[in-house]
Design a protein around this motif. Sequence first.
Motif, PDB file in Angstrom:
ATOM      1  N   PHE A 110      12.467 -42.563  34.426  1.00  0.00           N
ATOM      2  CA  PHE A 110      11.840 -41.499  35.218  1.00  0.00           C
ATOM      3  C   PHE A 110      11.784 -40.239  34.350  1.00  0.00           C
ATOM      4  O   PHE A 110      12.595 -39.320  34.513  1.00  0.00           O
ATOM      5  N   PRO A 111      10.845 -40.200  33.416  1.00  0.00           N
ATOM      6  CA  PRO A 111      10.844 -39.129  32.397  1.00  0.00           C
ATOM      7  C   PRO A 111      10.533 -37.746  32.942  1.00  0.00           C
ATOM      8  O   PRO A 111      10.864 -36.746  32.302  1.00  0.00           O
ATOM      9  N   PHE A 112       9.894 -37.650  34.109  1.00  0.00           N
ATOM     10  CA  PHE A 112       9.473 -36.338  34.608  1.00  0.00           C
ATOM     11  C   PHE A 112      10.611 -35.551  35.266  1.00  0.00           C
ATOM     12  O   PHE A 112      10.414 -34.397  35.641  1.00  0.00           O
ATOM     13  N   ARG A 113      11.757 -36.144  35.405  1.00  0.00           N
ATOM     14  CA  ARG A 113      12.889 -35.415  35.978  1.00  0.00           C
ATOM     15  C   ARG A 113      13.424 -34.373  35.006  1.00  0.00           C
ATOM     16  O   ARG A 113      13.727 -33.256  35.390  1.00  0.00           O
ATOM     17  N   GLY A 114      13.566 -34.771  33.768  1.00  0.00           N
ATOM     18  CA  GLY A 114      14.060 -33.848  32.747  1.00  0.00           C
ATOM     19  C   GLY A 114      15.499 -33.420  32.928  1.00  0.00           C
ATOM     20  O   GLY A 114      15.881 -32.328  32.506  1.00  0.00           O
ATOM     21  N   SER A 237       7.989 -42.456  26.989  1.00  0.00           N
ATOM     22  CA  SER A 237       9.059 -42.143  26.049  1.00  0.00           C
ATOM     23  C   SER A 237       8.915 -40.732  25.491  1.00  0.00           C
ATOM     24  O   SER A 237       9.902 -39.981  25.387  1.00  0.00           O
ATOM     25  N   ALA A 238       7.682 -40.339  25.138  1.00  0.00           N
ATOM     26  CA  ALA A 238       7.449 -39.004  24.602  1.00  0.00           C
ATOM     27  C   ALA A 238       7.712 -37.927  25.656  1.00  0.00           C
ATOM     28  O   ALA A 238       8.290 -36.870  25.349  1.00  0.00           O
ATOM     29  N   THR A 239       7.295 -38.171  26.882  1.00  0.00           N
ATOM     30  CA  THR A 239       7.541 -37.214  27.961  1.00  0.00           C
ATOM     31  C   THR A 239       9.029 -37.069  28.237  1.00  0.00           C
ATOM     32  O   THR A 239       9.529 -35.959  28.492  1.00  0.00           O
ATOM     33  N   PHE A 240       9.744 -38.165  28.182  1.00  0.00           N
ATOM     34  CA  PHE A 240      11.188 -38.143  28.420  1.00  0.00           C
ATOM     35  C   PHE A 240      11.899 -37.248  27.403  1.00  0.00           C
ATOM     36  O   PHE A 240      12.744 -36.417  27.760  1.00  0.00           O
ATOM     37  N   VAL A 241      11.542 -37.390  26.133  1.00  0.00           N
ATOM     38  CA  VAL A 241      12.194 -36.591  25.091  1.00  0.00           C
ATOM     39  C   VAL A 241      11.759 -35.126  25.182  1.00  0.00           C
ATOM     40  O   VAL A 241      12.588 -34.203  25.101  1.00  0.00           O
ATOM     41  N   ALA A 242      10.462 -34.894  25.341  1.00  0.00           N
ATOM     42  CA  ALA A 242       9.946 -33.523  25.323  1.00  0.00           C
ATOM     43  C   ALA A 242      10.472 -32.696  26.489  1.00  0.00           C
ATOM     44  O   ALA A 242      10.890 -31.538  26.317  1.00  0.00           O
ATOM     45  N   LEU A 243      10.465 -33.259  27.683  1.00  0.00           N
ATOM     46  CA  LEU A 243      10.910 -32.488  28.846  1.00  0.00           C
ATOM     47  C   LEU A 243      12.406 -32.212  28.822  1.00  0.00           C
ATOM     48  O   LEU A 243      12.859 -31.164  29.296  1.00  0.00           O
ATOM     49  N   ASN A 244      13.179 -33.137  28.279  1.00  0.00           N
ATOM     50  CA  ASN A 244      14.622 -32.918  28.225  1.00  0.00           C
ATOM     51  C   ASN A 244      15.015 -31.913  27.158  1.00  0.00           C
ATOM     52  O   ASN A 244      16.100 -31.329  27.236  1.00  0.00           O
ATOM     53  N   LEU A 245      14.161 -31.717  26.161  1.00  0.00           N
ATOM     54  CA  LEU A 245      14.448 -30.734  25.118  1.00  0.00           C
ATOM     55  C   LEU A 245      13.717 -29.413  25.338  1.00  0.00           C
ATOM     56  O   LEU A 245      13.979 -28.445  24.610  1.00  0.00           O
ATOM     57  N   LYS A 246      12.813 -29.379  26.305  1.00  0.00           N
ATOM     58  CA  LYS A 246      11.991 -28.174  26.493  1.00  0.00           C
ATOM     59  C   LYS A 246      12.836 -26.948  26.830  1.00  0.00           C
ATOM     60  O   LYS A 246      12.674 -25.882  26.230  1.00  0.00           O
ATOM     61  N   ALA A 247      13.735 -27.086  27.783  1.00  0.00           N
ATOM     62  CA  ALA A 247      14.538 -25.937  28.204  1.00  0.00           C
ATOM     63  C   ALA A 247      15.397 -25.407  27.066  1.00  0.00           C
ATOM     64  O   ALA A 247      15.622 -24.200  26.948  1.00  0.00           O
ATOM     65  N   HIS A 248      15.856 -26.310  26.210  1.00  0.00           N
ATOM     66  CA  HIS A 248      16.701 -25.869  25.097  1.00  0.00           C
ATOM     67  C   HIS A 248      15.880 -25.262  23.967  1.00  0.00           C
ATOM     68  O   HIS A 248      16.283 -24.269  23.356  1.00  0.00           O
ATOM     69  N   ILE A 249      14.726 -25.850  23.697  1.00  0.00           N
ATOM     70  CA  ILE A 249      13.910 -25.385  22.573  1.00  0.00           C
ATOM     71  C   ILE A 249      13.211 -24.072  22.906  1.00  0.00           C
ATOM     72  O   ILE A 249      12.794 -23.337  22.001  1.00  0.00           O
ATOM     73  N   ASN A 250      13.063 -23.739  24.171  1.00  0.00           N
ATOM     74  CA  ASN A 250      12.417 -22.469  24.536  1.00  0.00           C
ATOM     75  C   ASN A 250      13.129 -21.265  23.942  1.00  0.00           C
ATOM     76  O   ASN A 250      12.519 -20.200  23.756  1.00  0.00           O
ATOM     77  N   SER A 251      14.403 -21.427  23.614  1.00  0.00           N
ATOM     78  CA  SER A 251      15.139 -20.319  23.006  1.00  0.00           C
ATOM     79  C   SER A 251      14.742 -20.082  21.553  1.00  0.00           C
ATOM     80  O   SER A 251      15.179 -19.097  20.952  1.00  0.00           O
ATOM     81  N   ALA A 252      13.910 -20.976  20.996  1.00  0.00           N
ATOM     82  CA  ALA A 252      13.475 -20.808  19.607  1.00  0.00           C
ATOM     83  C   ALA A 252      12.368 -19.785  19.475  1.00  0.00           C
ATOM     84  O   ALA A 252      11.932 -19.486  18.347  1.00  0.00           O
ATOM     85  N   GLY A 253      11.844 -19.280  20.588  1.00  0.00           N
ATOM     86  CA  GLY A 253      10.828 -18.239  20.526  1.00  0.00           C
ATOM     87  C   GLY A 253       9.422 -18.795  20.573  1.00  0.00           C
ATOM     88  O   GLY A 253       9.128 -19.793  21.255  1.00  0.00           O
ATOM     89  N   GLU A 254       8.526 -18.154  19.836  1.00  0.00           N
ATOM     90  CA  GLU A 254       7.113 -18.518  19.883  1.00  0.00           C
ATOM     91  C   GLU A 254       6.839 -19.915  19.320  1.00  0.00           C
ATOM     92  O   GLU A 254       5.860 -20.549  19.695  1.00  0.00           O
ATOM     93  N   ALA A 261       5.478 -29.936  20.867  1.00  0.00           N
ATOM     94  CA  ALA A 261       4.280 -30.738  20.620  1.00  0.00           C
ATOM     95  C   ALA A 261       4.514 -31.747  19.498  1.00  0.00           C
ATOM     96  O   ALA A 261       4.052 -32.903  19.566  1.00  0.00           O
ATOM     97  N   SER A 262       5.242 -31.346  18.467  1.00  0.00           N
ATOM     98  CA  SER A 262       5.543 -32.268  17.364  1.00  0.00           C
ATOM     99  C   SER A 262       6.423 -33.420  17.839  1.00  0.00           C
ATOM    100  O   SER A 262       6.216 -34.581  17.440  1.00  0.00           O
ATOM    101  N   ILE A 263       7.397 -33.105  18.676  1.00  0.00           N
ATOM    102  CA  ILE A 263       8.257 -34.166  19.220  1.00  0.00           C
ATOM    103  C   ILE A 263       7.456 -35.150  20.052  1.00  0.00           C
ATOM    104  O   ILE A 263       7.628 -36.378  19.938  1.00  0.00           O
ATOM    105  N   PHE A 264       6.561 -34.632  20.876  1.00  0.00           N
ATOM    106  CA  PHE A 264       5.748 -35.489  21.742  1.00  0.00           C
ATOM    107  C   PHE A 264       4.827 -36.383  20.911  1.00  0.00           C
ATOM    108  O   PHE A 264       4.729 -37.597  21.154  1.00  0.00           O
ATOM    109  N   LEU A 265       4.147 -35.804  19.927  1.00  0.00           N
ATOM    110  CA  LEU A 265       3.216 -36.581  19.100  1.00  0.00           C
ATOM    111  C   LEU A 265       3.940 -37.603  18.231  1.00  0.00           C
ATOM    112  O   LEU A 265       3.415 -38.699  17.984  1.00  0.00           O
ATOM    113  N   LEU A 266       5.116 -37.254  17.760  1.00  0.00           N
ATOM    114  CA  LEU A 266       5.875 -38.201  16.931  1.00  0.00           C
ATOM    115  C   LEU A 266       6.296 -39.422  17.729  1.00  0.00           C
ATOM    116  O   LEU A 266       6.268 -40.549  17.223  1.00  0.00           O
TER     117      LEU A 266
END
Length: 283
Positions: A110-114, A237-254, A261-266
């Motif tokens: 259930f990748p959309f839970r995040g 699989s890509a959605t599962f990884v991207a959504l779970n890392l989104k909240a943490h990676i947002n602290s990286a700024g712009e 996007a790189s994580i999702f495409l990879l």
Amino acid sequence: MMTGGNYTTIDDDSRKVSGSVPSVPDPGHTTVKFAESNLQTFPPSATQGKISGGSNPPRDADDTFSGPGNGSTDEPQSGGWLHKFTVGAYKPFFDVDTSDVVDRLKESLFPFRGTFTEKTADKPDLYGPFWICTTLIFVAASIGTFVTYVAHKWKKQEWNYDINLVTWSAGVFYGYVTIVPLALYVVLKYFSAPSGLVQLFCLYGYSLFIFIPALCLSVVPVEIFRWVIAGVAGFMSATFVALNLKAHINSAGERSILIIASIFLLQLGLAVVLKLYLFTVTV
């Protein structure tokens, strides 16, 4: 002495004795005297009924399974970076129950839970990722061998077993779940948004679970169906990884959008590679 009926009565006034009769010691009896003993109280009297730090309950002979939950042991551990090369350094990451692994497998479907990173933040494991990759290797090798065998027999051609399928699958899955989290760990640390390395290994390992049923469905000899299966599995699989890392990676700024996007495409790229080399049968 007077005798009357069945009774005999002794009447002798001279034998009347006043006062107490002194006891006569028995020569065959020995008097035993106990010396005073100085018994120590437990706990000591200085504690005044409270348990002191020096009074501990008795320990089991083997307290391997009753140790602290944080993975610490009574044995001295070797310090420094050499400790990373010991088995004991990785033991806590394999200390999980079956229920924990099953719950994390369900979470990956259930990748959309995040919420995977939140649930595994306190106790990430490497047990699940290791066996997921190992299962993928054998499933990919067995399914690929079966599909090619059926295809060759259908066209009445000679079939030979390809041992390279096992080694290629092992290199892809073990390499991907090791190199990609390591690279992402360095990138996040560079952008001042560091994440736990074991947490990344855990996340990427469970993200590959969706490819196990996808490989099983690839036995259907319809090319369009195989592309759909590979695409759906890669997207989940890509959605599962991207959504779970989104909240943490947002602290990286712009540049957080670029990293996500790189994580999702990879992850989608992995699905394409699996489709071309494992889901495709050439005769």
